[in-house]
Design a protein around this motif. Structure first.
Motif, PDB file in Angstrom:
ATOM      1  N   LYS A 118      77.644  42.058  27.462  1.00  0.00           N
ATOM      2  CA  LYS A 118      76.621  42.269  28.508  1.00  0.00           C
ATOM      3  C   LYS A 118      77.272  42.605  29.846  1.00  0.00           C
ATOM      4  CE  LYS A 118      72.818  41.051  26.205  1.00  0.00           C
ATOM      5  NZ  LYS A 118      71.439  40.864  26.074  1.00  0.00           N
ATOM      6  N   GLY A 175      70.340  34.874  14.427  1.00  0.00           N
ATOM      7  CA  GLY A 175      71.113  35.983  13.879  1.00  0.00           C
ATOM      8  C   GLY A 175      72.599  35.709  14.081  1.00  0.00           C
ATOM      9  N   HIS A 220      62.114  43.625  17.825  1.00  0.00           N
ATOM     10  CA  HIS A 220      62.523  44.694  16.899  1.00  0.00           C
ATOM     11  C   HIS A 220      62.882  44.162  15.518  1.00  0.00           C
ATOM     12  CE1 HIS A 220      66.582  43.295  17.675  1.00  0.00           C
ATOM     13  NE2 HIS A 220      66.411  43.474  18.982  1.00  0.00           N
ATOM     14  N   LYS A 226      74.747  46.624  17.602  1.00  0.00           N
ATOM     15  CA  LYS A 226      73.687  45.714  17.150  1.00  0.00           C
ATOM     16  C   LYS A 226      72.337  46.170  17.704  1.00  0.00           C
ATOM     17  CE  LYS A 226      72.505  42.032  19.404  1.00  0.00           C
ATOM     18  NZ  LYS A 226      71.886  40.794  19.860  1.00  0.00           N
ATOM     19  N   MET A 227      71.311  46.183  16.867  1.00  0.00           N
ATOM     20  CA  MET A 227      69.992  46.541  17.379  1.00  0.00           C
ATOM     21  C   MET A 227      69.616  45.551  18.476  1.00  0.00           C
ATOM     22  SD  MET A 227      66.411  47.187  15.304  1.00  0.00           S
ATOM     23  CE  MET A 227      66.941  48.629  14.431  1.00  0.00           C
ATOM     24  N   SER A 228      69.230  46.058  19.650  1.00  0.00           N
ATOM     25  CA  SER A 228      68.948  45.203  20.808  1.00  0.00           C
ATOM     26  C   SER A 228      67.730  45.708  21.554  1.00  0.00           C
ATOM     27  CB  SER A 228      70.115  45.252  21.795  1.00  0.00           C
ATOM     28  OG  SER A 228      71.084  44.336  21.452  1.00  0.00           O
ATOM     29  N   LYS A 229      66.963  44.747  22.107  1.00  0.00           N
ATOM     30  CA  LYS A 229      65.795  45.132  22.898  1.00  0.00           C
ATOM     31  C   LYS A 229      66.211  45.940  24.110  1.00  0.00           C
ATOM     32  CE  LYS A 229      63.941  40.629  22.243  1.00  0.00           C
ATOM     33  NZ  LYS A 229      65.148  39.968  22.752  1.00  0.00           N
ATOM     34  N   SER A 230      67.348  45.566  24.702  1.00  0.00           N
ATOM     35  CA  SER A 230      67.719  46.201  25.964  1.00  0.00           C
ATOM     36  C   SER A 230      68.554  47.471  25.767  1.00  0.00           C
ATOM     37  CB  SER A 230      68.468  45.195  26.838  1.00  0.00           C
ATOM     38  OG  SER A 230      69.491  44.594  26.096  1.00  0.00           O
ATOM     39  N   ILE A 252      71.446  43.310  11.960  1.00  0.00           N
ATOM     40  CA  ILE A 252      70.902  44.659  11.760  1.00  0.00           C
ATOM     41  C   ILE A 252      71.462  45.537  12.873  1.00  0.00           C
ATOM     42  CG2 ILE A 252      68.773  46.045  11.809  1.00  0.00           C
ATOM     43  CD1 ILE A 252      68.685  44.329   9.387  1.00  0.00           C
ATOM     44  N   ASP A 280      74.843  37.158  15.716  1.00  0.00           N
ATOM     45  CA  ASP A 280      75.373  37.303  17.077  1.00  0.00           C
ATOM     46  C   ASP A 280      75.343  35.991  17.862  1.00  0.00           C
ATOM     47  OD1 ASP A 280      72.504  37.685  16.887  1.00  0.00           O
ATOM     48  OD2 ASP A 280      72.515  38.174  19.007  1.00  0.00           O
ATOM     49  N   GLN A 297      64.217  36.004  23.627  1.00  0.00           N
ATOM     50  CA  GLN A 297      64.072  36.438  25.022  1.00  0.00           C
ATOM     51  C   GLN A 297      62.916  37.426  25.170  1.00  0.00           C
ATOM     52  OE1 GLN A 297      67.756  37.309  27.336  1.00  0.00           O
ATOM     53  NE2 GLN A 297      68.518  37.786  25.304  1.00  0.00           N
ATOM     54  N   THR A 353      62.593  40.137  26.669  1.00  0.00           N
ATOM     55  CA  THR A 353      63.267  41.228  27.386  1.00  0.00           C
ATOM     56  C   THR A 353      62.768  42.601  26.951  1.00  0.00           C
ATOM     57  OG1 THR A 353      65.048  40.721  25.830  1.00  0.00           O
ATOM     58  CG2 THR A 353      65.475  40.234  28.122  1.00  0.00           C
TER      59      THR A 353
HETATM   60  N1  AQP Z   1      70.348  43.172  15.565  1.00  0.00           N
HETATM   61  C1  AQP Z   1      70.080  41.925  15.180  1.00  0.00           C
HETATM   62  N2  AQP Z   1      70.244  41.555  13.893  1.00  0.00           N
HETATM   63  C2  AQP Z   1      69.947  40.282  13.478  1.00  0.00           C
HETATM   64  N3  AQP Z   1      69.460  39.335  14.324  1.00  0.00           N
HETATM   65  C3  AQP Z   1      69.282  39.674  15.613  1.00  0.00           C
HETATM   66  N4  AQP Z   1      68.834  38.981  16.686  1.00  0.00           N
HETATM   67  C4  AQP Z   1      68.837  39.784  17.758  1.00  0.00           C
HETATM   68  N5  AQP Z   1      69.293  41.008  17.438  1.00  0.00           N
HETATM   69  C5  AQP Z   1      69.584  40.971  16.107  1.00  0.00           C
HETATM   70  C6  AQP Z   1      68.399  37.601  16.648  1.00  0.00           C
HETATM   71  O1  AQP Z   1      67.088  37.545  17.201  1.00  0.00           O
HETATM   72  C7  AQP Z   1      66.924  36.289  17.845  1.00  0.00           C
HETATM   73  C8  AQP Z   1      66.339  36.493  19.208  1.00  0.00           C
HETATM   74  O2  AQP Z   1      67.266  37.239  19.999  1.00  0.00           O
HETATM   75  P1  AQP Z   1      67.212  37.114  21.569  1.00  0.00           P
HETATM   76  O3  AQP Z   1      66.011  37.748  22.076  1.00  0.00           O
HETATM   77  O4  AQP Z   1      67.369  35.711  21.966  1.00  0.00           O
HETATM   78  O5  AQP Z   1      68.487  37.766  22.147  1.00  0.00           O
HETATM   79  P2  AQP Z   1      69.488  38.789  21.619  1.00  0.00           P
HETATM   80  O6  AQP Z   1      70.262  38.261  20.476  1.00  0.00           O
HETATM   81  O7  AQP Z   1      70.312  39.176  22.801  1.00  0.00           O
HETATM   82  O8  AQP Z   1      68.508  39.937  21.139  1.00  0.00           O
HETATM   83  P3  AQP Z   1      68.433  41.375  21.666  1.00  0.00           P
HETATM   84  O9  AQP Z   1      67.363  42.077  20.979  1.00  0.00           O
HETATM   85  O10 AQP Z   1      69.800  41.985  21.590  1.00  0.00           O
HETATM   86  O11 AQP Z   1      67.971  41.176  23.158  1.00  0.00           O
HETATM   87  P4  AQP Z   1      68.572  41.719  24.483  1.00  0.00           P
HETATM   88  O12 AQP Z   1      68.786  43.192  24.295  1.00  0.00           O
HETATM   89  O13 AQP Z   1      67.556  41.424  25.518  1.00  0.00           O
HETATM   90  O14 AQP Z   1      69.848  40.982  24.721  1.00  0.00           O
HETATM   91  C9  AQP Z   1      68.299  35.615  17.884  1.00  0.00           C
HETATM   92  O15 AQP Z   1      68.356  34.622  16.873  1.00  0.00           O
HETATM   93  C10 AQP Z   1      69.239  36.734  17.551  1.00  0.00           C
HETATM   94  O16 AQP Z   1      70.390  36.281  16.876  1.00  0.00           O
END
Ligand code: AQP
Length: 326
Positions: free
Chosen positions: A113, A147, A17, A193-197, A185, A149, A11, A13
Motif C-alpha cells: 500500500k 483470505g 469483489h 491480487k484482486m482488490s477493491k482499490s 484470487i 493476504d 473494508q 473501500t
Molecule cells: N483477491 C483476494 N482473494 C482472496 N481473498 C481476498 N480478500 C481480499 N482480496 C482477496 C479477503 O477479503 C476479506 C476482506 O478484505 P478487506 O476489505 O478487509 O481488505 P483487503 O484484503 O485489503 O481487500 P481489498 O479488496 O484488496 O481492499 P482494498 O483494495 O481496499 O485494500 C479479507 O479476509 C481478505 O483476505
C-alpha cells in the motif's frame, strides 16, 4: 453449542469483489451454523488511505447490503460498523504501546500500500494491523476467516496477544486463521491480487454486461498466444475461479481440453460466465430488494453494535485494570 467465537471484517473501500466473496464471505456464511460469528464493516481501516466522505458513507451501506445479500443473517450472526464500538480504537492504543515499529514496517500489505499511495503514507496505514489485532481480541475471538493476504496480520495478532499476556497476565487467546480452499484470487490483470482499490476487480453486484466485459478481457495463461496453443490451467486465474463456480464435470473437462487446445479461452470464459451468473444473480436480486428497505439494514447494524458494545466494554474494563489504567 457454538464451537467458538469468530471475528472477521471487510473494508468499505469500494465494490465487494470475487476475491472478497470467495476468499472470505462465502466462508463467513457457512461458519454461522457452528460458531458465534461477529462480522464487522471496518470503516476505521478504510480511512487509512485517501477517501471521499460521501463515498465512504455509501460504501458502508453497500457493504452491509452485499453481505446480507450473500447470506449473512443477523439472526445467526452479529453484523456492525467498527466505529460504533470505540473500544476497538481504545484497545489499539494499548496494543500500540506493545508493538515494535519494525514489526509493522515488515508487513507485506503496508509495503504494497505504501507503493500504491507514495504521497500519503500515514501512521494509520502503518498501524492498520494493530487496529486489526484489537478488532479481533476485543472479542477474545479464537478464529478469523480471512483470505491468504491477511495471514501475516493474524500472526501479528497472535504476537500482540502473547506480548500482552506475558506483560499483564493471561487475558487473550491466540486466534487462528481459517482459510478457504481458494484463499487468493488474482485480478483481471492476472498479476496482482484482486482488490477493491485497484482497477482489476470483478464486483459481485456489477451488472451482467460489465461482468462479462471484465471476464472477456481478463488475462489467462499468457504463454498461450494463439487459439491452437495448449494452455496450462494450473497458472490460469480463471481456472481457479472455475473451480469455485463450475461443476466438477465442467472443471474437469476444461482442465483436460485447455491442455490439448480443444477449448479456447473465449469459450472457457463463456462457460465460466454462465456458471458464475447462475450463482451471482440470486445475490444481485436479493441486494436490489434489500436496498428498498434501508431502515431495516440500519436497525440490524445498530442491534449488532449494541451487542458488541457489551462484550467490548467488559473486555476493555479487564484490560484497563490489568494494565493499571484508572
Ligand atoms: N483477491 C483476494 N482473494 C482472496 N481473498 C481476498 N480478500 C481480499 N482480496 C482477496 C479477503 O477479503 C476479506 C476482506 O478484505 P478487506 O476489505 O478487509 O481488505 P483487503 O484484503 O485489503 O481487500 P481489498 O479488496 O484488496 O481492499 P482494498 O483494495 O481496499 O485494500 C479479507 O479476509 C481478505 O483476505
Amino acid at each position: 453449542m457454538a464451537k467458538g467465537r469468530i471475528f472477521s471484517g471487510i473494508q468499505p473501500t469500494g465494490i465487494i469483489h470475487l476475491g472478497n466473496y470467495v476468499g472470505a464471505i462465502q466462508q463467513w456464511v457457512k461458519l454461522m451454523q457452528n460458531y458465534e460469528c461477529i462480522y464487522c464493516i471496518v470503516d476505521y481501516h478504510a480511512i487509512t488511505i485517501e477517501y471521499e466522505v460521501t463515498a465512504l458513507r455509501d460504501n458502508i451501506m453497500e457493504a452491509a447490503v452485499t453481505l446480507l445479500a450473500c447470506g449473512l443473517d443477523p439472526e445467526h450472526c452479529t453484523l456492525f460498523v467498527q466505529s460504533r464500538v470505540p473500544e476497538h480504537t481504545e484497545l489499539t492504543w494499548i496494543f500500540n504501546c506493545l508493538s515494535p515499529i519494525g514489526d509493522l514496517e515488515r508487513m507485506t500489505q503496508f509495503k504494497e500500500k505504501s507503493q500504491q499511495h507514495r504521497e500519503d503514507i500515514t501512521m494509520g496505514l502503518l498501524d492498520y494491523p494493530v487496529l486489526q489485532a484489537a478488532d479481533i481480541l476485543i472479542y477474545k475471538a479464537g478464529f478469523v476467516p480471512v483470505g491468504e493476504d491477511q495471514v501475516q496480520h493474524i500472526e501479528l495478532t497472535r504476537r500482540i496477544a502473547r506480548r500482552f499476556n506475558n506483560r499483564f497476565g493471561e487475558t487473550f487467546p491466540e486466534p487462528q486463521e481459517i482459510l478457504t480452499p481458494t484463499s487468493r484470487i488474482m485480478g483481471t490483470d492476472g498479476k496482482t491480487k484482486m482488490s477493491k482499490s485497484l482497477n482489476n476487480y470483478i464486483g459481485i453486484l456489477e451488472p451482467p454486461d460489465v461482468i462479462w466485459e471484465k471476464l472477456r478481457t481478463s488475462v489467462t495463461d499468457e504463454n498461450r498466444k494463439r487459439r491452437s496453443d495448449p494452455g496450462n490451467p494450473d497458472i490460469c486465474n480463471l481456472f481457479t475461479i472455475h473451480k469455485v463456480f463450475s461443476s466438477a464435470d465442467d472443471s474437469a473437462r476444461i482442465n483436460r481440453e485447455c491442455r490439448t487446445a480443444e477449448i479456447g479461452c473465449v469459450e472457457c470464459k463463456k462457460i465460466l460466465y454462465n456458471n458464475m451468473m447462475a450463482h451471482l444473480q440470486p445475490i444481485q436480486q436479493k441486494a436490489n430488494k434489500l436496498r428498498e428497505t434501508p431502515a431495516a439494514i440500519i436497525s440490524a447494524l445498530n442491534e449488532g453494535a449494541e451487542r458488541c458494545k457489551k462484550i467490548a466494554g467488559q473486555v476493555m474494563q479487564e484490560v484497563r485494570e490489568k494494565a493499571g489504567i484508572r
